[in-house]
Write an enzyme that holds these catalytic residues in place. Structure first.
Site, mmCIF file in Angstrom:
data_model
loop_
_atom_site.group_PDB
_atom_site.id
_atom_site.type_symbol
_atom_site.label_atom_id
_atom_site.label_comp_id
_atom_site.label_asym_id
_atom_site.label_seq_id
_atom_site.Cartn_x
_atom_site.Cartn_y
_atom_site.Cartn_z
ATOM 1 N N GLY A 147 0.740 -5.054 0.669
ATOM 2 C CA GLY A 147 -0.235 -5.171 -0.048
ATOM 3 C C GLY A 147 0.005 -5.730 -1.409
ATOM 4 N N GLU B 108 -0.430 -9.304 -0.880
ATOM 5 C CA GLU B 108 -1.667 -9.648 -0.575
ATOM 6 C C GLU B 108 -2.339 -9.603 -1.939
ATOM 7 O OE1 GLU B 108 -1.774 -6.553 2.193
ATOM 8 O OE2 GLU B 108 -2.642 -7.958 3.735
ATOM 9 N N ALA C 100 0.583 -1.291 0.175
ATOM 10 C CA ALA C 100 -0.154 0.077 0.206
ATOM 11 C C ALA C 100 0.834 1.291 -0.076
ATOM 12 C CB ALA C 100 -0.875 0.047 1.230
ATOM 13 N N GLU D 45 4.824 -5.480 7.103
ATOM 14 C CA GLU D 45 3.928 -4.335 7.919
ATOM 15 C C GLU D 45 4.444 -3.945 9.446
ATOM 16 O OE1 GLU D 45 2.675 -6.251 5.907
ATOM 17 O OE2 GLU D 45 1.095 -5.781 4.840
HETATM 18 N N1 CAA Z 1 4.616 3.304 -0.718
HETATM 19 C C1 CAA Z 1 4.940 4.513 -1.152
HETATM 20 N N2 CAA Z 1 6.100 4.601 -1.729
HETATM 21 C C2 CAA Z 1 7.005 3.492 -1.930
HETATM 22 C C3 CAA Z 1 6.687 2.238 -1.202
HETATM 23 C C4 CAA Z 1 5.411 2.205 -0.613
HETATM 24 N N3 CAA Z 1 4.853 1.065 -0.196
HETATM 25 N N4 CAA Z 1 7.653 1.326 -1.429
HETATM 26 C C5 CAA Z 1 8.545 2.077 -2.124
HETATM 27 N N5 CAA Z 1 8.224 3.520 -2.281
HETATM 28 C C6 CAA Z 1 8.805 4.432 -3.009
HETATM 29 C C7 CAA Z 1 10.074 4.884 -2.045
HETATM 30 O O1 CAA Z 1 9.363 5.811 -1.286
HETATM 31 C C8 CAA Z 1 10.811 5.483 -3.408
HETATM 32 O O2 CAA Z 1 10.370 6.682 -3.540
HETATM 33 P P1 CAA Z 1 11.245 7.915 -3.720
HETATM 34 O O3 CAA Z 1 12.346 7.790 -4.728
HETATM 35 O O4 CAA Z 1 10.299 9.283 -3.959
HETATM 36 O O5 CAA Z 1 11.844 7.915 -2.402
HETATM 37 C C9 CAA Z 1 10.895 4.558 -4.404
HETATM 38 O O6 CAA Z 1 9.645 3.811 -4.219
HETATM 39 C C10 CAA Z 1 11.907 3.628 -4.511
HETATM 40 O O7 CAA Z 1 11.967 2.711 -3.181
HETATM 41 P P2 CAA Z 1 13.299 2.667 -2.570
HETATM 42 O O8 CAA Z 1 14.275 3.826 -2.801
HETATM 43 O O9 CAA Z 1 13.022 2.133 -1.071
HETATM 44 O O10 CAA Z 1 13.999 1.315 -3.280
HETATM 45 P P3 CAA Z 1 14.931 0.021 -2.625
HETATM 46 O O11 CAA Z 1 15.582 -0.608 -3.731
HETATM 47 O O12 CAA Z 1 15.964 0.943 -1.816
HETATM 48 O O13 CAA Z 1 13.966 -0.632 -1.465
HETATM 49 C C11 CAA Z 1 11.776 -1.727 -1.129
HETATM 50 C C12 CAA Z 1 13.050 -1.250 -1.999
HETATM 51 C C13 CAA Z 1 12.793 -2.753 0.010
HETATM 52 C C14 CAA Z 1 10.832 -2.446 -1.714
HETATM 53 C C15 CAA Z 1 11.573 -0.516 0.213
HETATM 54 O O14 CAA Z 1 11.160 0.478 -1.082
HETATM 55 C C16 CAA Z 1 10.607 -0.839 0.914
HETATM 56 O O15 CAA Z 1 10.805 -1.621 1.824
HETATM 57 N N6 CAA Z 1 9.242 -0.324 0.628
HETATM 58 C C17 CAA Z 1 8.200 -0.489 1.471
HETATM 59 C C18 CAA Z 1 7.553 -2.044 1.814
HETATM 60 C C19 CAA Z 1 6.335 -1.867 2.525
HETATM 61 O O16 CAA Z 1 6.629 -1.497 3.699
HETATM 62 N N7 CAA Z 1 5.267 -2.318 2.127
HETATM 63 C C20 CAA Z 1 4.241 -2.546 3.172
HETATM 64 C C21 CAA Z 1 3.486 -1.214 2.941
HETATM 65 S S1 CAA Z 1 1.977 -1.348 4.180
HETATM 66 C C22 CAA Z 1 0.723 -2.245 3.507
HETATM 67 O O17 CAA Z 1 1.148 -2.821 2.207
HETATM 68 C C23 CAA Z 1 -0.335 -2.436 4.475
HETATM 69 C C24 CAA Z 1 -1.324 -3.367 3.907
HETATM 70 O O18 CAA Z 1 -1.366 -4.481 4.065
HETATM 71 C C25 CAA Z 1 -2.630 -2.818 3.131
#
Ligand code: CAA
Length: 260
Positions: free
Chosen positions: A112, A115, A67, A135
């Site tokens: 998400g 999921e 998400a 999460e």
């Molecule tokens: N939401 C919004 N933006 C996201 C994102 C997310 N879930 N995941 C990545 N991005 C964005 C980053 O903010 C970044 O944007 P900017 O360049 O503007 O800063 C861009 O995508 C690239 O990401 P990274 O620089 O972080 O890339 P990386 O290769 O270093 O890392 C990753 C990749 C490990 C996937 C890392 O991006 C990450 O950990 N992302 C979040 C994953 C996460 O926590 N997902 C769960 C979300 S909560 C959820 O989903 C709840 C639910 O069940 C409904």
């Protein structure tokens, strides 16, 4: 509805839907979720000759990284519940879609994104795919069905480990643990996904829809899956497709199903 965050492509009745926000690793913001709802509720059911859907992510890195965390700061307890309920409803639309929906997981499938892949009927991944429910790193729990479906696919032991540690599974490990149907390099993965949709489309369409319903019933606490199977079996035996399928078998020819 003109789509902004989904690219819809494909031919021969096989639609390829690409989640297209690669700069945000295809994170599911509210607009993308609204477009997914529209696609599965309004658009796809009306498409003539649709055989099935392949869902994938744009770019090299991600299927869907979860998400959209950047929308989270506006949440409170009530809005959080509403978001989870709406997200679950959209993923139920996918899980209950009467034609096959295959996730082609081409990179990170986190939160998400994992999921979403789990709500699809089948999952094919490329070797670089990574799966997880991170999460708890954010002080959250999964909200789009992750606590339930991860257990359905992996069993309680491994699912609990992943849900509590936020560790990721490699594609190979996800295959070994029963989350995936296949792991293949990108081009071959897409070919297999298309072949699977085409293979399923050659069967009786009512039988495919009823099989999906009966499989889903196994996981619904308020439905007796065996009773659901009895009812669905009866519904298929009442179809012209069933008579055609049985006649074709006896006459040693290919069936010509009409979806009735
Ligand atoms: N939401 C919004 N933006 C996201 C994102 C997310 N879930 N995941 C990545 N991005 C964005 C980053 O903010 C970044 O944007 P900017 O360049 O503007 O800063 C861009 O995508 C690239 O990401 P990274 O620089 O972080 O890339 P990386 O290769 O270093 O890392 C990753 C990749 C490990 C996937 C890392 O991006 C990450 O950990 N992302 C979040 C994953 C996460 O926590 N997902 C769960 C979300 S909560 C959820 O989903 C709840 C639910 O069940 C409904």
């Amino acid at each position: 509805m003109p789509y902004t965050n989904l690219l819809i492509d494909g031919q021969d009745g096989i639609l390829i839907v690409t989640l297209n926000r690669p700069k945000a690793l295809n994170a599911l913001n509210s607009k993308t979720m609204a477009e997914l709802r529209h696609f599965f509720a309004e658009d796809a059911p009306k498409r003539e000759g649709l055989k099935g859907v392949i869902l994938t992510g744009a770019g090299e890195k991600a299927f869907v990284a979860g998400a959209d965390i950047k929308e989270f700061l506006a949440l409170d307890a009530q809005k959080g519940q509403d978001m989870a309920r709406q997200g679950q409803d959209i993923f139920f639309l996918i899980e209950r879609f009467p034609k096959p929906v295959i996730a082609l997981v081409n990179g990170f499938a986190l939160g998400g994104g994992c999921e979403l892949a789990m709500a699809c009927h089948l999952r094919i991944a490329t070797p670089e795919a990574r799966f997880g429910q991170p999460e708890v790193n954010l002080g959250l729990i999964p909200g789009y069905g992750g606590t339930q479906r991860l257990i359905q696919y992996l069993g309680k032991t491994k699912a609990t480990e992943l849900l509590l540690t936020a560790d990721m599974l490699s594609a190979e490990d996800a295959l070994r643990h029963g989350l995936l149907n296949a792991v293949l390099p990108a081009g071959e993965a897409m070919e297999l996904a298309k072949k699977m949709v085409a293979k399923i489309a050659a069967k009786g369409p009512v039988a495919i829809a009823k099989t999906i319903e009966a499989i889903n019933a196994y996981f619904q606490y308020d439905v007796d899956g065996f009773e659901k199977e009895v009812a669905a079996f009866g519904e298929t035996t009442g179809t012209a497709d069933f008579r055609e399928g049985a006649a074709a078998f006896i006459e040693k020819r290919k069936p010509d199903f009409k979806g009735q």
